[in-house]
Write a protein that holds these residues in place. Structure first.
Motif, PDB file in Angstrom:
ATOM      1  N   VAL A 437       0.860  -1.179   0.000  1.00 57.47           N
ATOM      2  CA  VAL A 437       0.000   0.000   0.000  1.00 57.47           C
ATOM      3  C   VAL A 437       0.902   1.237   0.000  1.00 57.47           C
ATOM      4  CG1 VAL A 437      -0.176  -0.026   2.519  1.00 57.47           C
ATOM      5  CG2 VAL A 437      -1.869   1.223   1.180  1.00 57.47           C
ATOM      6  N   VAL A 438       0.549   2.205  -0.825  1.00 60.04           N
ATOM      7  CA  VAL A 438       1.283   3.465  -0.889  1.00 60.04           C
ATOM      8  C   VAL A 438       0.483   4.500  -0.102  1.00 60.04           C
ATOM      9  CG1 VAL A 438       2.303   5.218  -2.374  1.00 60.04           C
ATOM     10  CG2 VAL A 438       2.195   2.850  -3.150  1.00 60.04           C
ATOM     11  N   TYR A 439       1.147   5.154   0.839  1.00 65.28           N
ATOM     12  CA  TYR A 439       0.495   6.088   1.749  1.00 65.28           C
ATOM     13  C   TYR A 439       1.175   7.448   1.622  1.00 65.28           C
ATOM     14  CZ  TYR A 439      -0.495   8.332   6.278  1.00 65.28           C
ATOM     15  OH  TYR A 439      -0.845   9.216   7.262  1.00 65.28           O
ATOM     16  N   GLY A 440       0.377   8.533   1.623  1.00 68.35           N
ATOM     17  CA  GLY A 440       0.967   9.857   1.584  1.00 68.35           C
ATOM     18  C   GLY A 440       0.536  10.674   0.388  1.00 68.35           C
ATOM     19  N   TRP A 441       1.512  11.333  -0.273  1.00 73.71           N
ATOM     20  CA  TRP A 441       1.211  12.267  -1.353  1.00 73.71           C
ATOM     21  C   TRP A 441       1.217  11.566  -2.709  1.00 73.71           C
ATOM     22  CZ3 TRP A 441       4.760  17.110  -0.176  1.00 73.71           C
ATOM     23  CH2 TRP A 441       4.502  17.551   1.125  1.00 73.71           C
ATOM     24  N   ASN A 442       0.311  12.023  -3.598  1.00 78.61           N
ATOM     25  CA  ASN A 442       0.269  11.538  -4.990  1.00 78.61           C
ATOM     26  C   ASN A 442       0.226  10.010  -5.075  1.00 78.61           C
ATOM     27  OD1 ASN A 442       2.020  14.228  -4.994  1.00 78.61           O
ATOM     28  ND2 ASN A 442       0.934  14.116  -6.943  1.00 78.61           N
ATOM     29  N   THR A 443      -0.476   9.419  -4.141  1.00 78.16           N
ATOM     30  CA  THR A 443      -0.455   7.959  -4.052  1.00 78.16           C
ATOM     31  C   THR A 443      -1.138   7.239  -5.218  1.00 78.16           C
ATOM     32  OG1 THR A 443      -2.398   8.055  -2.626  1.00 78.16           O
ATOM     33  CG2 THR A 443      -0.237   7.947  -1.561  1.00 78.16           C
ATOM     34  N   PRO A 444      -2.239   7.741  -5.807  1.00 81.63           N
ATOM     35  CA  PRO A 444      -2.861   6.977  -6.887  1.00 81.63           C
ATOM     36  C   PRO A 444      -1.927   6.709  -8.065  1.00 81.63           C
ATOM     37  CG  PRO A 444      -4.386   8.626  -6.079  1.00 81.63           C
ATOM     38  CD  PRO A 444      -3.071   8.899  -5.431  1.00 81.63           C
ATOM     39  N   GLN A 445      -1.165   7.748  -8.499  1.00 84.10           N
ATOM     40  CA  GLN A 445      -0.268   7.546  -9.627  1.00 84.10           C
ATOM     41  C   GLN A 445       0.826   6.532  -9.296  1.00 84.10           C
ATOM     42  OE1 GLN A 445      -1.182  10.599  -8.211  1.00 84.10           O
ATOM     43  NE2 GLN A 445      -0.421  12.214  -9.560  1.00 84.10           N
ATOM     44  N   ILE A 446       1.471   6.691  -8.118  1.00 87.83           N
ATOM     45  CA  ILE A 446       2.557   5.783  -7.745  1.00 87.83           C
ATOM     46  C   ILE A 446       2.040   4.368  -7.552  1.00 87.83           C
ATOM     47  CG2 ILE A 446       4.361   5.341  -6.044  1.00 87.83           C
ATOM     48  CD1 ILE A 446       4.336   8.357  -5.431  1.00 87.83           C
ATOM     49  N   ALA A 447       0.885   4.239  -6.877  1.00 86.31           N
ATOM     50  CA  ALA A 447       0.305   2.914  -6.642  1.00 86.31           C
ATOM     51  C   ALA A 447      -0.051   2.225  -7.957  1.00 86.31           C
ATOM     52  CB  ALA A 447      -0.932   3.038  -5.757  1.00 86.31           C
ATOM     53  N   HIS A 448      -0.480   3.017  -8.947  1.00 85.80           N
ATOM     54  CA  HIS A 448      -0.814   2.436 -10.254  1.00 85.80           C
ATOM     55  C   HIS A 448       0.395   1.758 -10.875  1.00 85.80           C
ATOM     56  CE1 HIS A 448      -2.402   2.071 -14.331  1.00 85.80           C
ATOM     57  NE2 HIS A 448      -1.293   2.660 -14.749  1.00 85.80           N
ATOM     58  N   TYR A 449       1.541   2.428 -10.829  1.00 89.26           N
ATOM     59  CA  TYR A 449       2.738   1.865 -11.446  1.00 89.26           C
ATOM     60  C   TYR A 449       3.319   0.705 -10.648  1.00 89.26           C
ATOM     61  CZ  TYR A 449       2.584   6.144 -14.207  1.00 89.26           C
ATOM     62  OH  TYR A 449       2.178   7.157 -15.050  1.00 89.26           O
ATOM     63  N   LEU A 450       3.036   0.651  -9.338  1.00 88.75           N
ATOM     64  CA  LEU A 450       3.573  -0.408  -8.492  1.00 88.75           C
ATOM     65  C   LEU A 450       2.593  -1.553  -8.274  1.00 88.75           C
ATOM     66  CD1 LEU A 450       5.340   1.728  -5.710  1.00 88.75           C
ATOM     67  CD2 LEU A 450       6.378   0.643  -7.706  1.00 88.75           C
ATOM     68  N   ASP A 451       1.377  -1.409  -8.786  1.00 87.22           N
ATOM     69  CA  ASP A 451       0.324  -2.409  -8.574  1.00 87.22           C
ATOM     70  C   ASP A 451       0.023  -2.585  -7.087  1.00 87.22           C
ATOM     71  OD1 ASP A 451       0.367  -2.735 -11.302  1.00 87.22           O
ATOM     72  OD2 ASP A 451       1.629  -4.525 -11.248  1.00 87.22           O
ATOM     73  N   CYS A 452      -0.072  -1.446  -6.388  1.00 88.48           N
ATOM     74  CA  CYS A 452      -0.356  -1.463  -4.951  1.00 88.48           C
ATOM     75  C   CYS A 452      -1.687  -0.772  -4.675  1.00 88.48           C
ATOM     76  CB  CYS A 452       0.743  -0.740  -4.173  1.00 88.48           C
ATOM     77  SG  CYS A 452       2.386  -1.477  -4.292  1.00 88.48           S
ATOM     78  N   GLU A 453      -2.143  -0.902  -3.453  1.00 88.32           N
ATOM     79  CA  GLU A 453      -3.274  -0.109  -3.004  1.00 88.32           C
ATOM     80  C   GLU A 453      -2.793   1.312  -2.705  1.00 88.32           C
ATOM     81  OE1 GLU A 453      -5.470  -1.877   0.191  1.00 88.32           O
ATOM     82  OE2 GLU A 453      -5.186  -3.917  -0.579  1.00 88.32           O
ATOM     83  N   ALA A 454      -3.725   2.240  -2.607  1.00 85.61           N
ATOM     84  CA  ALA A 454      -3.364   3.634  -2.359  1.00 85.61           C
ATOM     85  C   ALA A 454      -4.178   4.184  -1.195  1.00 85.61           C
ATOM     86  CB  ALA A 454      -3.610   4.480  -3.603  1.00 85.61           C
ATOM     87  N   MET A 455      -3.498   4.916  -0.319  1.00 81.87           N
ATOM     88  CA  MET A 455      -4.146   5.621   0.789  1.00 81.87           C
ATOM     89  C   MET A 455      -3.583   7.035   0.793  1.00 81.87           C
ATOM     90  SD  MET A 455      -3.974   2.675   3.745  1.00 81.87           S
ATOM     91  CE  MET A 455      -4.682   3.792   4.933  1.00 81.87           C
TER      92      MET A 455
END
Length: 531
Positions: A437-455
């Motif tokens: 899971v990616v937490y913090g700033w600009n998480t949707p874009q980063i999570a998309h490239y990492l195939d992670c959840e976003a918070m």
């Protein structure tokens, strides 16, 4: 023997202007079906130029923005859906679903959206050829399609452009029914129902204003000789609205516990409504999002010329249409466009040029009416070549100005979005494993490239001190990646024990949970099977 004389270029230009003047007045349009062959071909050329402008000036390789990543994730096979805010509609995810379910290529998706937006532009203004015969519809499409905001969002995965084109199509369909000489038939009524049902799935608030103002304008016609077709159009519009808003209500009850609860969740981050006229004028040339009038920048001379030209042609178009018997077809789009603009001029919080796209699309019809009226007046007083030169000068100046604004807004967006992709590459180098899971700033874009959840948290704001949800994810075995800039993590002491990584020269940092809070990051280069 008969000798066939070829027409000179001057004769051809004169004939075209005569046909344009007929289209600007109340005379019949050229033969060849609804609106004539000429206007249809010209409209198709406008749509092709619109697609070409997206591919050449915006390019298909631009990375995803925040909202785009959220919409794409809903049906992507390569990642988990990112949390869908209560204010969002499902129209945009459904629109991109056929592509994102097959491939994660940004380029393919951008080209697909370019084709969809160009076809939608053609289809929306093609409806108007049966309402306003002649060249008003293709000119209106050129005015709207040439606007920098329209081109910028042409291949973006955002709902605003489709709300605008849907509004243009819906108003055109209703006017087609109420202005028909005989019975309009079932097909236009079915199309009214369909468009009215789909429109709320993109932006509910915009659809509410458009449908309500259009219904009000149509209801006035119940007291005229057009009362029977007006009643039929109102029934179709009402049925479509019940379907469209009904699905939102059903989702509100099933997912949020009720309509009131969903409205509260959707507007929780909004401030008090305020007049934002100055903000919107400042934002006409960009940026794509601003909070204060100062952040929108000054009002350049080009914007003032643009505004003055729009007001001038609209002020000519309204009385010209009134005199020539096109009263309903110029007044209704002007009224509905003004209503949707008013809803955003008195609005809480943010200002974005894309919010007014629906108003631009409807006002473009009135502006086109004025443009053709001025052209017809020039034709009566000047030679054909001079009239054409004046028309080309005005339209060319408008497109040049809009291109300048487009380039100025695209230029900073490309590296900013590419930076999010670069951050994702950094995390691949550091190493992580799923689930994550990616937490913090600009998480949707980063999570998309990492195939992670976003918070996500508020971009630019310190990370919240209370991060129980994040720690819970870590205890569940997730790799938690906290992303921020500078020392924004100082207000989150729960993350202090996690290893910190310096990511880029832009001040981006990250903390990734260690073995005490969850799994230690895995070096994907040394152990690919663990990623």
């Amino acid at each position: 023997m008969h000798v066939l004389k070829q027409k000179s270029p001057r004769m051809q230009v004169r004939r075209l202007l005569d046909r344009t003047r007929a289209g600007a007045g109340g005379d019949p349009a050229p033969v060849g079906g609804e609106g004539g062959t000429g206007p249809v071909v010209l409209l198709a050329v406008v749509a092709l130029c619109y697609a070409a402008a997206q591919l050449l000036l915006v390019t298909p390789g631009v990375a995803f923005g925040y909202d785009e990543a959220v919409y794409v994730s809903q049906f992507s096979n390569n990642e988990k859906p990112i949390n869908f805010h209560a204010s969002r509609g499902w129209g945009t995810p459904f629109l991109v679903a056929p592509v994102v379910m097959i491939t994660d290529s940004i380029e393919i998706l951008r080209v697909y959206m370019t084709a969809v937006s160009a076809l939608a532009l053609f289809g929306a203004f093609r409806i108007w050829l049966s309402v306003r015969r002649g060249y008003a519809a293709p000119v209106a499409a050129a005015v709207f399609g040439g606007c920098w905001v329209t081109v910028f969002y042409g291949n973006e995965i955002m709902p605003n452009l489709y709300t605008a084109l849907g509004s243009v199509a819906l108003v055109g369909l209703v006017l087609r029914v109420v202005t028909a000489d005989g019975r309009a038939g079932r097909i236009p009524l079915v199309m009214i129902t369909l468009v009215a049902a789909v429109l709320p799935m993109f932006r509910l608030s915009d659809a509410l204003v458009v449908s309500a103002s259009l219904a009000g304008a149509t209801a006035v016609l119940l007291f005229s000789r057009r009362r029977r077709p007006a009643f039929a159009a109102l029934v179709a519009l009402g049925l479509g609205s019940v379907i469209g808003f009904g699905q939102w209500v059903v989702e509100a009850v099933l997912k949020y516990g009720g309509v009131v609860q969903r409205l509260d969740a959707a507007t929780r981050s909004f401030g008090a409504p305020q007049w934002l006229v100055e903000h919107n004028v400042r934002a006409l040339d960009g940026p794509t999002l601003c909070v204060t009038a100062e952040s929108c920048g000054p009002v350049p001379a080009g914007v003032l010329v643009w505004l003055a030209g729009t007001v001038l042609f609209a002020s000519v178009g309204l009385p010209a249409g009134w005199r020539r018997g096109h009263r309903v077809t110029v007044i209704v789009p002007a009224v509905v466009g003004t209503c949707i603009a008013g809803a955003y001029l008195y609005y809480p919080g943010l200002v974005a040029p894309r919010y007014l796209l629906a108003a631009y699309g409807l006002w473009a019809i009135v502006v086109a009416e004025g443009f053709l009226a001025v052209l017809a007046a020039l034709r009566r007083r000047l030679r054909a070549g001079y009239a054409v030169a004046c028309a080309c000068l005005v339209m060319g100046g408008y497109l040049f100005l809009q291109t300048d604004y487009l380039v100025a807004n695209v230029t900073p967006v490309k590296p900013a979005r590419a930076g999010m992709k670069l951050l994702a590459e950094k995390f691949r180098d550091i190493g992580y494993r799923h689930p994550c899971v990616v937490y913090g700033w600009n998480t949707p874009q980063i999570a998309h490239y990492l195939d992670c959840e976003a918070m996500g948290t508020g971009s630019g704001l310190p990370l919240p001190a209370s991060s129980e949800v994040v720690l819970k994810k870590a205890k569940m075995g997730y790799t938690v990646i906290a992303v921020y800039r500078g020392d924004a993590d100082k207000t989150a002491p729960d993350l202090a024990s996690w290893p910190e990584y310096w990511l880029t020269s832009g001040g981006w940092n990250a903390r990734i949970n260690n073995g005490k809070a969850g799994p230690h990051p895995v070096d994907c280069r040394q152990n690919p099977s663990g990623c």
